[in-house]
Structures are given as structure tokens and as C-alpha cells.
Scaffold this motif. Structure first.
Motif, mmCIF file in Angstrom:
data_model
loop_
_atom_site.group_PDB
_atom_site.id
_atom_site.type_symbol
_atom_site.label_atom_id
_atom_site.label_comp_id
_atom_site.label_asym_id
_atom_site.label_seq_id
_atom_site.Cartn_x
_atom_site.Cartn_y
_atom_site.Cartn_z
ATOM 1 N N ALA A 1 29.609 17.696 -20.709
ATOM 2 C CA ALA A 1 28.643 18.578 -21.369
ATOM 3 C C ALA A 1 28.632 18.341 -22.882
ATOM 4 O O ALA A 1 27.562 18.308 -23.518
ATOM 5 N N VAL A 2 29.826 18.165 -23.462
ATOM 6 C CA VAL A 2 29.908 17.891 -24.901
ATOM 7 C C VAL A 2 29.219 16.565 -25.222
ATOM 8 O O VAL A 2 28.494 16.434 -26.243
ATOM 9 N N ALA A 3 29.425 15.555 -24.370
ATOM 10 C CA ALA A 3 28.801 14.254 -24.596
ATOM 11 C C ALA A 3 27.278 14.367 -24.554
ATOM 12 O O ALA A 3 26.570 13.770 -25.385
ATOM 13 N N TYR A 4 26.762 15.128 -23.568
ATOM 14 C CA TYR A 4 25.313 15.327 -23.507
ATOM 15 C C TYR A 4 24.801 16.020 -24.772
ATOM 16 O O TYR A 4 23.734 15.690 -25.292
ATOM 17 N N PHE A 5 25.565 17.002 -25.252
ATOM 18 C CA PHE A 5 25.129 17.728 -26.456
ATOM 19 C C PHE A 5 25.103 16.792 -27.659
ATOM 20 O O PHE A 5 24.161 16.822 -28.482
ATOM 21 N N VAL A 6 26.130 15.935 -27.782
ATOM 22 C CA VAL A 6 26.177 15.007 -28.915
ATOM 23 C C VAL A 6 25.012 14.025 -28.851
ATOM 24 O O VAL A 6 24.295 13.785 -29.848
ATOM 25 N N VAL A 7 24.776 13.426 -27.670
ATOM 26 C CA VAL A 7 23.684 12.450 -27.522
ATOM 27 C C VAL A 7 22.337 13.127 -27.742
ATOM 28 O O VAL A 7 21.454 12.596 -28.445
ATOM 29 N N GLY A 8 22.159 14.331 -27.138
ATOM 30 C CA GLY A 8 20.900 15.045 -27.317
ATOM 31 C C GLY A 8 20.672 15.448 -28.768
ATOM 32 O O GLY A 8 19.541 15.397 -29.264
ATOM 33 N N GLY A 9 21.746 15.859 -29.453
ATOM 34 C CA GLY A 9 21.618 16.206 -30.866
ATOM 35 C C GLY A 9 21.228 15.014 -31.718
ATOM 36 O O GLY A 9 20.396 15.122 -32.640
ATOM 37 N N LEU A 10 21.816 13.842 -31.441
ATOM 38 C CA LEU A 10 21.448 12.637 -32.186
ATOM 39 C C LEU A 10 19.991 12.264 -31.953
ATOM 40 O O LEU A 10 19.275 11.862 -32.895
ATOM 41 N N LEU A 11 19.523 12.373 -30.697
ATOM 42 C CA LEU A 11 18.114 12.109 -30.421
ATOM 43 C C LEU A 11 17.210 13.074 -31.183
ATOM 44 O O LEU A 11 16.145 12.683 -31.697
ATOM 45 N N LEU A 12 17.653 14.335 -31.242
ATOM 46 C CA LEU A 12 16.858 15.347 -31.938
ATOM 47 C C LEU A 12 16.796 15.068 -33.437
ATOM 48 O O LEU A 12 15.779 15.327 -34.097
ATOM 49 N N LEU A 13 17.869 14.522 -33.983
ATOM 50 C CA LEU A 13 17.886 14.201 -35.410
ATOM 51 C C LEU A 13 17.130 12.917 -35.719
ATOM 52 O O LEU A 13 16.409 12.817 -36.719
#
Length: 399
Positions: free
Chosen positions: A15-27
Motif C-alpha cells: 500500500a505504501v509503494a502504491y501511494f509513493v508511485v501514485g504520488g509521483l505520478l500526481l506530481l
């Protein structure tokens, strides 16, 4: 599904990995998002992160409560779509993964329900797009939904199918192993039972001969040295034979698999009939043999051994229950069978010899094991034993 602490930690890290990857995509590429309408404005960064965090919260339940995790992820995506008109790509990826997990890790019925609900959602949205936007928009909607819904569902079903096949194969292998173990245990038990019969036949007969001969030697107050020496020689011979047989049986019983243990002696057969007759005569029996067998012909080893044991047990019983009696034995081949008949006179004042009755029972089991029969009983003042053993052993009877 009950998970260990390590498995829960793995899901949390995912879940943390998904949040990190999703956050980078969002940025990096904030414009790449799922929107209600094409060209929808990108939601604020903090709103997108909040939606992504909510979706990743469902990811922590991917294996333990996959349906609950799917519901949380879908609620997060819908909240973003209804609130700001778009949802970050990371939240949609999490929802797709949770859809895959709901198909794979839930019960079979729940998996089918999730698949049906996905088909209804895809069909409903495609129909609504067709009505409101026309054919081209409807086609694009169906293609997008196919990527978002159909791929995780089909992938989950395929992996589930292979897992079920692997589980079934493991179960069949385990059942085959258990059956093989039971067969081995049954074979060992049967072999030990056979050896117990052998032990009874050999030791009981030889010890009975020793007892009878010893008693005769003790009652002969004026016996000449030659007779006494002959009796004691017979006692010693039977004692040595008994010890050898016991040593062989004990060695086999100690083996892990008696059927595979190498026998120390070959099974006795009718080629040793003269030794049985000599032992019976040494016990005081008067034995008359009428051997009407045809020219020696090969017979199965099991039949030969069974015939030997039947003669041995019958002579032992005659010496115990009718000491000093006359025994008439006949051997012949008749209609493909080896027939053995023994008749001895009953002695009215014979002392009780005891016994457990297992000798006759063992003879019946031995004969039955090779497809033959044994009949024993009193006929007037005579005790008779008749055995008919087929040669060769019929098909279907274990050798």
C-alpha cells in the motif's frame, strides 16, 4: 483468510509503494487522471493525495478482506470523481489491483458475484455513454472500462484457476501417498501375521516333540543307553531347529518391512517330508505313508510350503492329542489339486494336551491364501485332516 503478521506487513508495504508511485505520478504528470468529462481540470494536489491515501487504505486489506478493500478503493475513486470531477491515476490502479484480489482471494461464490457486478457496471456505463454521447464515446468508454475492469477480473480468474488446479493436484498426491502408506501398513501387518503362523507351526511342533520325548526319557527307568541317546539326540535336534527358526523370525520382525527383508532360510516344502516323518516317529507315532503322486512336477512355492505346514501341524496334533497312535497319510494329485489326507486313531485315555485352537485356524487360513481348502474333524474313532491345494494357484489369488 487469516494472515500472519509478516503477510500483513507485506500488504501494508505494498500500500505504501502504491501511494509513493501514485504520488509521483500526481506530481510529475497531474493531467493524467480519470475524469468525468474530457478536459476536466486537474484536482488540487492535496485533494488528489487524500483520494490516493484513501484508496491505499483499502490496499492494506488486499488478501485478508479483499472485498472490503475493493469497496474502500472504489469509494475513494468515486469520491474524487464526484467531488472534483477527476481521480488520480494511482487510485484507479489501486482499485484495479483490489478488483483482481477480490476475484482471486475471496470465496468462489464471492468471486463470481464480483465478476457479475463488474460486468453490470461496465455494461451500464457503456449504455449510458451510448445514449448520452453517441457511438464513438460509448466505444471509448467500453475500451477504457475493459482496461480498468475486464483485465483485472480475467487475470484474477486465470490465476485462481491455476491455483485450484495446483491445490487439486497436491490433494491427489497426498491422497495417493496416504493410500500407499495404508497399503504398506496392511502388507506389513499381513506379513507379520503370516510369520506368526509360521512361528506357531514350527515352534509349537518342535517344542511339543521336545516335551513328549523328554517325558518319555524320564519315564524309562530301565532304558538302554542306545535308546536314551537316540531320544536325547532327537531332543537336541528339535531344540537347535527351534532356536534357528526363532532367530530367523525375530530378525524378520525387527525389520522395517518384513516383506523386503532377506530371509535367512528358504521356505520348507515337501522335499523335507522325510524329516517331518522322522520327527513324528521319534514322538511315538506309527506313520504309514501312501505317496500316490504322479512323477514329480513343479508346484508353486506357496503351495509347497502350505502343504509342508499342514503335514507338520497334523503330525504335531496327533502326537499331542493321540500319543502313540497310528497315522495313515496319503498324498496324490487329483483334478489339478494336491490332495493331502491324514488319519489317526483317537486315544481314549490320552492326557489333556491343552492348546489354543489356533493351529487348525492357521491351516485354514494358509489353504485359503493359495485358493485351497482344509477339512478337519472326528469321524468315529478317527481324526481326519483333508487338504486340497490347487496346482497351479488360480488367477486372482495372491502368490
Amino acid at each position: 483468510m487469516r494472515l500472519s503478521g509478516r503477510e500483513r506487513a507485506q500488504d501494508a508495504l505494498r500500500a505504501v509503494a502504491y501511494f509513493v508511485v501514485g504520488g509521483l505520478l500526481l506530481l510529475v504528470v497531474p493531467e493524467v487522471a480519470v475524469s468525468v468529462q474530457p478536459g476536466q481540470a486537474t484536482p488540487p494536489l492535496w485533494t488528489g493525495l487524500a483520494v490516493l491515501a484513501a484508496a491505499c487504505l483499502g490496499e492494506t486489506q488486499r488478501r485478508e478482506r479483499p472485498v472490503l478493500g475493493l469497496a474502500v478503493a472504489c469509494a475513494a475513486v468515486l469520491t474524487g470523481l464526484l467531488g472534483s470531477g477527476s481521480s488520480p491515476l494511482g487510485s484507479v490502479l489501486v482499485a484495479g489491483d483490489m478488483l483482481y484480489c477480490a476475484v482471486l482471494f475471496s470465496t468462489k461464490r464471492t468471486s463470481q458475484m464480483v465478476t457479475g457486478a463488474s460486468a453490470v457496471v461496465a455494461g451500464g456505463l457503456g449504455l449510458a455513454s451510448l445514449i448520452s454521447d453517441g457511438g464513438r464515446a460509448a466505444l471509448l468508454t467500453v475500451l477504457n472500462l475493459g482496461l480498468v475492469l475486464a483485465v483485472p477480473v480475467l487475470w484474477g480468474h486465470e490465476v485462481r484457476h491455476h491455483r485450484e488446479q495446483a491445490d487439486a493436484e497436491r490433494e491427489r498426491a497426498e491422497q495417493a501417498r496416504r493410500v500407499a502408506e495404508l497399503d504398506r501398513a496392511a502388507a506389513v501387518t499381513a506379513e507379520r501375521t503370516r510369520m506368526a503362523r509360521d512361528l506357531h507351526d514350527v515352534i509349537a511342533g518342535q517344542l511339543s516333540a521336545i516335551a513328549i520325548q523328554s517325558e518319555a526319557a524320564l519315564t524309562m527307568s530301565d532304558a538302554d543307553p542306545a535308546t536314551l541317546r537316540r531320544v536325547l539326540t532327537s531332543v537336541r535336534r528339535n531344540s537347535v531347529a527351534s532356536l534357528a527358526e526363532m532367530r530367523t523370525m525375530i530378525g524378520l520382525l525387527r525389520a522395517d518391512d518384513p516383506a523386503e527383508a532377506e530371509p535367512l532360510t528358504s521356505p520348507a516344502g515337501l522335499d523335507r517330508l522325510d524329516a517331518l516323518l522322522d520327527a513324528g516317529r521319534a514322538n511315538g507315532l506309527r506313520i504309514d505313508v501312501d505317496d500316490r503322486r504322479s512323477a514329480p512336477e513343479p508346484i508353486p512355492a506357496a503351495v509347497d510350503h502350505t502343504a509342508y505346514r499342514i503335514v507338520q501341524e497334523s503330525l504335531t496334533n496327533a502326537a499331542k492329542h493321540a500319543p502313540g497312535s497310528s497315522v495313515r497319510m496319503t498324498l496324490l494329485h487329483h483334478d489339478g489339486e494336491l490332495v493331502i489326507e491324514l488319519h489317526n486313531d483317537l486315544v481314549a485315555d490320552a492326557p489333556p494336551a491343552g492348546g489354543t485352537g489356533t493351529g487348525l485356524l492357521g491351516l485354514g487360513e494358509r489353504a485359503s491364501a493359495v485358493g485351497g481348502t482344509v477339512e478337519a474333524g472326528a469321524h468315529g474313532r478317527t481324526w481326519s485332516v483333508r487338504a486340497a491345494l490347487p496346482t497351479p494357484i488360480p488367477d486372482g489369488v495372491p502368490r
